[in-house]
Motif scaffolding. Structure first.
Motif, PDB file in Angstrom:
ATOM      1  N   ALA A 215       0.827  -1.205   0.000  1.00 50.17           N
ATOM      2  CA  ALA A 215       0.000   0.000   0.000  1.00 50.17           C
ATOM      3  C   ALA A 215       0.862   1.257   0.000  1.00 50.17           C
ATOM      4  O   ALA A 215       0.570   2.226  -0.717  1.00 50.17           O
ATOM      5  CB  ALA A 215      -0.933   0.003   1.206  1.00 50.17           C
ATOM      6  N   ALA A 216       1.929   1.241   0.791  1.00 52.54           N
ATOM      7  CA  ALA A 216       2.811   2.405   0.848  1.00 52.54           C
ATOM      8  C   ALA A 216       3.564   2.594  -0.467  1.00 52.54           C
ATOM      9  O   ALA A 216       3.739   3.710  -0.950  1.00 52.54           O
ATOM     10  CB  ALA A 216       3.795   2.261   2.002  1.00 52.54           C
ATOM     11  N   ASP A 217       4.004   1.489  -1.029  1.00 50.49           N
ATOM     12  CA  ASP A 217       4.674   1.461  -2.338  1.00 50.49           C
ATOM     13  C   ASP A 217       5.871   2.419  -2.407  1.00 50.49           C
ATOM     14  O   ASP A 217       6.080   3.097  -3.416  1.00 50.49           O
ATOM     15  CB  ASP A 217       3.687   1.772  -3.461  1.00 50.49           C
ATOM     16  N   LYS A 218       6.659   2.446  -1.339  1.00 48.69           N
ATOM     17  CA  LYS A 218       7.852   3.291  -1.325  1.00 48.69           C
ATOM     18  C   LYS A 218       9.064   2.467  -1.781  1.00 48.69           C
ATOM     19  O   LYS A 218       9.945   2.112  -1.003  1.00 48.69           O
ATOM     20  CB  LYS A 218       8.063   3.874   0.070  1.00 48.69           C
ATOM     21  N   GLY A 219       9.050   2.165  -3.068  1.00 43.53           N
ATOM     22  CA  GLY A 219      10.047   1.255  -3.613  1.00 43.53           C
ATOM     23  C   GLY A 219      11.198   1.943  -4.306  1.00 43.53           C
ATOM     24  O   GLY A 219      11.231   3.167  -4.484  1.00 43.53           O
ATOM     25  N   ARG A 220      12.173   1.097  -4.711  1.00 41.40           N
ATOM     26  CA  ARG A 220      13.325   1.556  -5.484  1.00 41.40           C
ATOM     27  C   ARG A 220      13.704   0.449  -6.473  1.00 41.40           C
ATOM     28  O   ARG A 220      13.572  -0.733  -6.163  1.00 41.40           O
ATOM     29  CB  ARG A 220      14.529   1.841  -4.574  1.00 41.40           C
ATOM     30  N   ARG A 221      14.181   0.834  -7.643  1.00 40.22           N
ATOM     31  CA  ARG A 221      14.653  -0.152  -8.628  1.00 40.22           C
ATOM     32  C   ARG A 221      16.157  -0.341  -8.441  1.00 40.22           C
ATOM     33  O   ARG A 221      16.969   0.349  -9.042  1.00 40.22           O
ATOM     34  CB  ARG A 221      14.328   0.303 -10.056  1.00 40.22           C
ATOM     35  N   LEU A 222      16.495  -1.324  -7.628  1.00 36.73           N
ATOM     36  CA  LEU A 222      17.895  -1.598  -7.300  1.00 36.73           C
ATOM     37  C   LEU A 222      18.470  -2.749  -8.121  1.00 36.73           C
ATOM     38  O   LEU A 222      19.689  -2.936  -8.150  1.00 36.73           O
ATOM     39  CB  LEU A 222      18.035  -1.941  -5.815  1.00 36.73           C
ATOM     40  N   ASP A 223      17.594  -3.515  -8.762  1.00 36.69           N
ATOM     41  CA  ASP A 223      17.995  -4.747  -9.452  1.00 36.69           C
ATOM     42  C   ASP A 223      17.889  -4.531 -10.957  1.00 36.69           C
ATOM     43  O   ASP A 223      16.871  -4.041 -11.454  1.00 36.69           O
ATOM     44  CB  ASP A 223      17.115  -5.897  -8.995  1.00 36.69           C
ATOM     45  N   HIS A 224      18.929  -4.934 -11.678  1.00 41.66           N
ATOM     46  CA  HIS A 224      19.068  -4.503 -13.066  1.00 41.66           C
ATOM     47  C   HIS A 224      19.455  -5.655 -13.984  1.00 41.66           C
ATOM     48  O   HIS A 224      20.101  -6.613 -13.565  1.00 41.66           O
ATOM     49  CB  HIS A 224      20.129  -3.408 -13.157  1.00 41.66           C
ATOM     50  N   ARG A 242       6.455  -8.323  -9.180  1.00 43.16           N
ATOM     51  CA  ARG A 242       6.124  -7.688  -7.910  1.00 43.16           C
ATOM     52  C   ARG A 242       5.415  -8.616  -6.915  1.00 43.16           C
ATOM     53  O   ARG A 242       5.707  -8.562  -5.709  1.00 43.16           O
ATOM     54  CB  ARG A 242       5.273  -6.443  -8.192  1.00 43.16           C
ATOM     55  N   PRO A 243       4.488  -9.477  -7.336  1.00 40.46           N
ATOM     56  CA  PRO A 243       3.787 -10.316  -6.355  1.00 40.46           C
ATOM     57  C   PRO A 243       4.708 -11.179  -5.495  1.00 40.46           C
ATOM     58  O   PRO A 243       4.340 -11.555  -4.371  1.00 40.46           O
ATOM     59  CB  PRO A 243       2.873 -11.178  -7.226  1.00 40.46           C
ATOM     60  N   VAL A 244       5.904 -11.485  -5.991  1.00 38.62           N
ATOM     61  CA  VAL A 244       6.836 -12.324  -5.218  1.00 38.62           C
ATOM     62  C   VAL A 244       7.217 -11.646  -3.903  1.00 38.62           C
ATOM     63  O   VAL A 244       7.485 -12.314  -2.905  1.00 38.62           O
ATOM     64  CB  VAL A 244       8.081 -12.638  -6.071  1.00 38.62           C
ATOM     65  N   ARG A 245       7.228 -10.316  -3.893  1.00 43.07           N
ATOM     66  CA  ARG A 245       7.543  -9.584  -2.655  1.00 43.07           C
ATOM     67  C   ARG A 245       6.512  -9.870  -1.569  1.00 43.07           C
ATOM     68  O   ARG A 245       6.798  -9.706  -0.365  1.00 43.07           O
ATOM     69  CB  ARG A 245       7.621  -8.078  -2.956  1.00 43.07           C
ATOM     70  N   GLY A 246       5.328 -10.329  -1.971  1.00 42.03           N
ATOM     71  CA  GLY A 246       4.273 -10.628  -1.018  1.00 42.03           C
ATOM     72  C   GLY A 246       4.172 -12.089  -0.636  1.00 42.03           C
ATOM     73  O   GLY A 246       3.264 -12.469   0.117  1.00 42.03           O
ATOM     74  N   TRP A 247       5.078 -12.938  -1.134  1.00 40.19           N
ATOM     75  CA  TRP A 247       5.077 -14.340  -0.726  1.00 40.19           C
ATOM     76  C   TRP A 247       5.437 -14.461   0.760  1.00 40.19           C
ATOM     77  O   TRP A 247       5.994 -13.528   1.352  1.00 40.19           O
ATOM     78  CB  TRP A 247       6.067 -15.139  -1.561  1.00 40.19           C
TER      79      TRP A 247
END
Length: 262
Positions: A215-224, A242-247
């Protein structure tokens, strides 16, 4: 030859063996690059991954920290591991596929909390690591190569949730962004993810500190995922899962994918 590659900071391959196996089963990338394995190589649960078709592995590991591994369904041979900044850390491994493509898997140092090398040794180590990456690619220009990993820098304004608020936060400071740009320029690397998804906010990492990361969605693209110009046009299908972050018991990173037709 078409193959799909994924990169994922797993934050302990043994703790999250089940999540790796789930990704292998549900998404089945041909090549899976992992960072922050936190395991000696001989303790990586390779037999479980081989049972899912990943019969090849090149890796560097150490107990409890760092560690990089490339797991592949396709035949792969190790071609090197670099110790940039002479840290003695397991932060790089490279493997070559049968079609001649070399895959570099990097885990760049995070850099600590303070973006000042005078008071924070880890930040200095990060900058030195990036400088050595730059110099290595200047010395030997990469060809037919893919570079992936947790580079611990979100370079673009739309790679973070709030550009202005993060300008003084490690991972998005101007000096880090400049150092990463120098690495990219030295190897003439093409940012495959942004070539495929040129516009819009895009993240691969969300902090554990957020009580509701989604919900906060305060993300960063660190992986390239980057590629050399001779094969960059063969890349497509980029996505961040993205859904994997919620496993359950997840890594704080989500896997990043790209497909190459070579």
């Amino acid at each position: 030859m078409s193959f799909t590659l994924a990169t994922w900071n797993i934050n302990s391959v043994r703790l999250r063996e089940g999540l790796v196996a789930r990704l292998m089963t549900e998404e089945a990338p041909d090549v899976l690059c992992l960072q922050e394995c936190k395991s000696p190589v001989d303790k990586i649960p390779l037999s479980a991954f081989q049972a899912l078709g990943y019969n090849y592995m090149v890796a560097r590991g150490q107990k409890g920290y760092n560690g990089v591994a490339i797991l592949s369904k396709l035949p792969m041979e190790e071609v090197g591991a670099l110790d940039h900044a002479q840290l003695g850390h397991a932060r790089h491994i490279a493997g070559r596929l049968e079609n001649g493509v070399i895959v570099h898997n990097f885990y760049v140092p995070a850099g600590g909390d303070k973006p000042d090398r005078e008071i924070n040794e880890k930040f200095g180590q990060k900058l030195d690591y990036l400088t050595d990456m730059r110099d290595a690619f200047r010395t030997e220009a990469p060809e037919k190569a893919i570079l992936v990993g947790d580079l611990n820098i979100a370079p673009r304004e739309d790679d973070v949730w709030n550009h202005k608020q993060l300008l003084k936060i490690v991972s998005h400071t101007p000096i880090e962004v400049d150092h990463l740009a120098a690495v990219q320029e030295a190897g003439k690397w093409v940012d495959v993810t942004r070539a495929d998804i040129p516009e819009g906010q895009l993240y691969s990492w969300w902090s554990y500190r957020s009580p509701n990361w989604d919900a906060a969605d305060k993300g960063r693209r660190l992986d390239h995922i980057w590629a050399t110009p001779d094969i960059a046009n063969a890349a497509h299908g980029s996505r961040i899962l993205r859904p994997v972050r919620g496993w359950e018991q997840p890594s704080d990173h989500a896997p990043v994918f790209a497909t190459f037709d070579l």
